[in-house]
Scaffold this motif. Structure first.
Motif, PDB file in Angstrom:
ATOM      1  N   LEU A  14     -26.765  12.650  -8.060  1.00 21.25           N
ATOM      2  CA  LEU A  14     -27.417  13.660  -8.888  1.00 21.25           C
ATOM      3  C   LEU A  14     -28.625  13.106  -9.648  1.00 21.25           C
ATOM      4  CD1 LEU A  14     -27.031  16.613 -10.220  1.00 21.25           C
ATOM      5  CD2 LEU A  14     -26.196  15.268 -12.150  1.00 21.25           C
ATOM      6  N   LEU A  15     -28.469  11.959 -10.297  1.00 27.53           N
ATOM      7  CA  LEU A  15     -29.576  11.419 -11.083  1.00 27.53           C
ATOM      8  C   LEU A  15     -30.778  11.099 -10.211  1.00 27.53           C
ATOM      9  CD1 LEU A  15     -27.763   9.109 -13.665  1.00 27.53           C
ATOM     10  CD2 LEU A  15     -28.860  11.312 -14.077  1.00 27.53           C
ATOM     11  N   ARG A  16     -30.553  10.546  -9.053  1.00 28.18           N
ATOM     12  CA  ARG A  16     -31.665  10.218  -8.154  1.00 28.18           C
ATOM     13  C   ARG A  16     -32.398  11.493  -7.733  1.00 28.18           C
ATOM     14  NH1 ARG A  16     -30.398   5.896  -4.819  1.00 28.18           N
ATOM     15  NH2 ARG A  16     -28.446   6.956  -4.477  1.00 28.18           N
ATOM     16  N   GLU A  17     -31.650  12.507  -7.356  1.00 27.22           N
ATOM     17  CA  GLU A  17     -32.263  13.754  -6.905  1.00 27.22           C
ATOM     18  C   GLU A  17     -33.042  14.448  -8.017  1.00 27.22           C
ATOM     19  OE1 GLU A  17     -29.007  16.082  -5.470  1.00 27.22           O
ATOM     20  OE2 GLU A  17     -28.421  14.565  -4.015  1.00 27.22           O
ATOM     21  N   ARG A  18     -32.449  14.528  -9.183  1.00 35.41           N
ATOM     22  CA  ARG A  18     -33.043  15.318 -10.269  1.00 35.41           C
ATOM     23  C   ARG A  18     -34.104  14.568 -11.069  1.00 35.41           C
ATOM     24  NH1 ARG A  18     -28.423  19.056 -12.308  1.00 35.41           N
ATOM     25  NH2 ARG A  18     -28.021  20.216 -10.398  1.00 35.41           N
ATOM     26  N   THR A  19     -34.235  13.269 -10.850  1.00 37.24           N
ATOM     27  CA  THR A  19     -35.277  12.514 -11.560  1.00 37.24           C
ATOM     28  C   THR A  19     -36.356  11.999 -10.614  1.00 37.24           C
ATOM     29  OG1 THR A  19     -34.053  10.416 -11.419  1.00 37.24           O
ATOM     30  CG2 THR A  19     -33.694  11.770 -13.405  1.00 37.24           C
ATOM     31  N   ARG A  20     -36.364  12.492  -9.421  1.00 36.42           N
ATOM     32  CA  ARG A  20     -37.349  12.005  -8.436  1.00 36.42           C
ATOM     33  C   ARG A  20     -38.778  12.160  -8.954  1.00 36.42           C
ATOM     34  NH1 ARG A  20     -35.324  13.406  -3.358  1.00 36.42           N
ATOM     35  NH2 ARG A  20     -34.356  11.388  -3.584  1.00 36.42           N
ATOM     36  N   THR A  21     -39.113  13.300  -9.534  1.00 35.70           N
ATOM     37  CA  THR A  21     -40.486  13.485 -10.020  1.00 35.70           C
ATOM     38  C   THR A  21     -40.770  12.569 -11.222  1.00 35.70           C
ATOM     39  OG1 THR A  21     -39.839  15.385 -11.373  1.00 35.70           O
ATOM     40  CG2 THR A  21     -40.698  15.857  -9.168  1.00 35.70           C
ATOM     41  N   ASP A  22     -39.762  12.338 -12.060  1.00 32.78           N
ATOM     42  CA  ASP A  22     -39.931  11.411 -13.186  1.00 32.78           C
ATOM     43  C   ASP A  22     -40.227  10.003 -12.645  1.00 32.78           C
ATOM     44  OD1 ASP A  22     -38.776  13.137 -15.610  1.00 32.78           O
ATOM     45  OD2 ASP A  22     -37.435  13.395 -13.894  1.00 32.78           O
ATOM     46  N   ALA A  24     -18.140  16.016 -15.095  1.00 36.12           N
ATOM     47  CA  ALA A  24     -18.291  17.295 -15.804  1.00 36.12           C
ATOM     48  C   ALA A  24     -19.770  17.662 -15.909  1.00 36.12           C
ATOM     49  CB  ALA A  24     -17.677  17.190 -17.195  1.00 36.12           C
ATOM     50  N   PRO A  25     -20.091  18.941 -15.748  1.00 32.62           N
ATOM     51  CA  PRO A  25     -21.493  19.377 -15.851  1.00 32.62           C
ATOM     52  C   PRO A  25     -22.164  18.983 -17.173  1.00 32.62           C
ATOM     53  CG  PRO A  25     -20.181  21.103 -14.873  1.00 32.62           C
ATOM     54  CD  PRO A  25     -19.212  20.046 -15.328  1.00 32.62           C
ATOM     55  N   ALA A  26     -21.425  19.011 -18.274  1.00 29.28           N
ATOM     56  CA  ALA A  26     -22.015  18.630 -19.563  1.00 29.28           C
ATOM     57  C   ALA A  26     -22.387  17.145 -19.573  1.00 29.28           C
ATOM     58  CB  ALA A  26     -21.051  18.946 -20.708  1.00 29.28           C
ATOM     59  N   CYS A  27     -21.546  16.330 -18.976  1.00 27.19           N
ATOM     60  CA  CYS A  27     -21.844  14.891 -18.878  1.00 27.19           C
ATOM     61  C   CYS A  27     -23.047  14.655 -17.977  1.00 27.19           C
ATOM     62  CB  CYS A  27     -20.634  14.129 -18.358  1.00 27.19           C
ATOM     63  SG  CYS A  27     -19.269  14.057 -19.527  1.00 27.19           S
ATOM     64  N   GLN A  28     -23.117  15.365 -16.890  1.00 28.85           N
ATOM     65  CA  GLN A  28     -24.252  15.231 -15.977  1.00 28.85           C
ATOM     66  C   GLN A  28     -25.553  15.629 -16.677  1.00 28.85           C
ATOM     67  OE1 GLN A  28     -23.041  17.640 -12.657  1.00 28.85           O
ATOM     68  NE2 GLN A  28     -21.742  16.035 -11.800  1.00 28.85           N
ATOM     69  N   ALA A  29     -25.494  16.716 -17.449  1.00 27.71           N
ATOM     70  CA  ALA A  29     -26.687  17.178 -18.166  1.00 27.71           C
ATOM     71  C   ALA A  29     -27.132  16.151 -19.211  1.00 27.71           C
ATOM     72  CB  ALA A  29     -26.419  18.525 -18.825  1.00 27.71           C
ATOM     73  N   ALA A  30     -26.184  15.561 -19.920  1.00 25.37           N
ATOM     74  CA  ALA A  30     -26.515  14.554 -20.933  1.00 25.37           C
ATOM     75  C   ALA A  30     -27.114  13.313 -20.280  1.00 25.37           C
ATOM     76  CB  ALA A  30     -25.265  14.191 -21.739  1.00 25.37           C
ATOM     77  N   ALA A  31     -26.541  12.886 -19.173  1.00 24.78           N
ATOM     78  CA  ALA A  31     -27.062  11.720 -18.461  1.00 24.78           C
ATOM     79  C   ALA A  31     -28.463  11.995 -17.930  1.00 24.78           C
ATOM     80  CB  ALA A  31     -26.122  11.330 -17.318  1.00 24.78           C
ATOM     81  N   LEU A  32     -28.669  13.169 -17.407  1.00 27.33           N
ATOM     82  CA  LEU A  32     -29.972  13.544 -16.872  1.00 27.33           C
ATOM     83  C   LEU A  32     -31.029  13.545 -17.977  1.00 27.33           C
ATOM     84  CD1 LEU A  32     -31.689  14.504 -14.502  1.00 27.33           C
ATOM     85  CD2 LEU A  32     -30.899  16.829 -14.980  1.00 27.33           C
TER      86      LEU A  32
END
Length: 178
Positions: free
Chosen positions: A2-10, A145-153
Motif C-alpha cells: 500500500l505505501l509504495r503504491e500510494r506514495t509513488r508520486t511523492d 486496519a484502514p485507520a492504521c494504513q491512513a496514519a502510516a500513509l
C-alpha cells in the motif's frame, strides 16, 4: 504494498528534486549530503523520541546520522540547518516515516556508484536488504486496519515532503551562491 503504491508520486517528486545534484561533482555531492542530512537527522530524532526502538529492535543499527555526519566532516562541513520533522504518535505513523527513511537507504546503494572513489560514501554505502525485508514484513503485519494504513500513509507523505523540501532548499542555496 500500500505505501509504495500510494506514495509513488511523492517518491517521484523527491527523486526529481535530488536529481539536480551531480554526485560525480564534489561540490554537488556536498550539497546533496547537506540536503539529505537536513531531512534525515530530524526524522531520525523524531522517530527516536517517539519510541521507535520499541517497535524496531535494531533501530540503533538502522540509524545513519553518524554516517552522514562523518561524511560531512570528511568534506570539511558541519551539520546543516535542520528542517522541522513532524512528530509521530503511533506505531503506524512511525512505520510510515521509517518506510521512507529505509527506502532512501536502498536508493543510496545505487547512488553510491556515481560518487567518485576519493569521496566519503559511508552514508550511501550502508545498504542491507534484510533490514528492508524485515521492515516490509512488519508493515504488512502491523498496518492492517484502514485507520492504521491512513496514519502510516500520512506520515510517509510528510517524510517524503521533508526530503523534497530539503533538496529544493539546498538547490536554492546553491543558486544564490553562484
Amino acid at each position: 504494498m500500500l505505501l509504495r503504491e500510494r506514495t509513488r508520486t511523492d517518491h517521484d517528486r523527491v527523486d526529481a528534486a535530488f536529481a539536480r545534484f551531480d554526485l560525480g561533482d564534489p561540490a554537488d555531492y556536498r550539497e546533496f549530503l547537506l540536503a539529505q542530512a537536513s531531512a534525515l537527522l530530524p526524522l531520525e530524532a523524531a522517530l527516536t523520541a517517539a519510541g521507535i526502538e520499541n517497535i524496531v529492535c535494531d533501530w540503533s543499527h538502522r540509524q545513519r546520522a553518524s554516517r552522514i555526519l562523518a561524511d560531512l566532516a570528511d568534506l570539511g562541513l558541519g551539520a546543516p540547518g535542520l528542517l522541522e520533522s513532524p512528530g509521530f504518535r503511533s506505531t503506524a505513523e512511525m512505520l510510515g516515516a521509517l518506510y521512507v527513511v529505509e527506502g532512501s537507504r536502498l536508493g543510496g546503494a545505487m547512488l553510491a556508484r556515481r560518487v567518485p572513489a576519493h569521496l566519503p560514501r559511508r552514508f550511501l554505502s550502508d545498504a542491507d536488504s534484510s533490514r528492508w525485508r524485515s521492515l516490509v514484513a512488519l508493515i504488512d503485519h502491523e498496518l492492517v486496519a484502514p485507520a492504521c494504513q491512513a496514519a502510516a500513509l500520512a506520515a510517509a507523505r510528510a517524510a517524503f515532503a521533508l526530503f523534497e523540501a530539503a533538496a529544493r532548499a539546498q538547490a536554492g542555496v546553491r543558486v544564490l551562491e553562484h
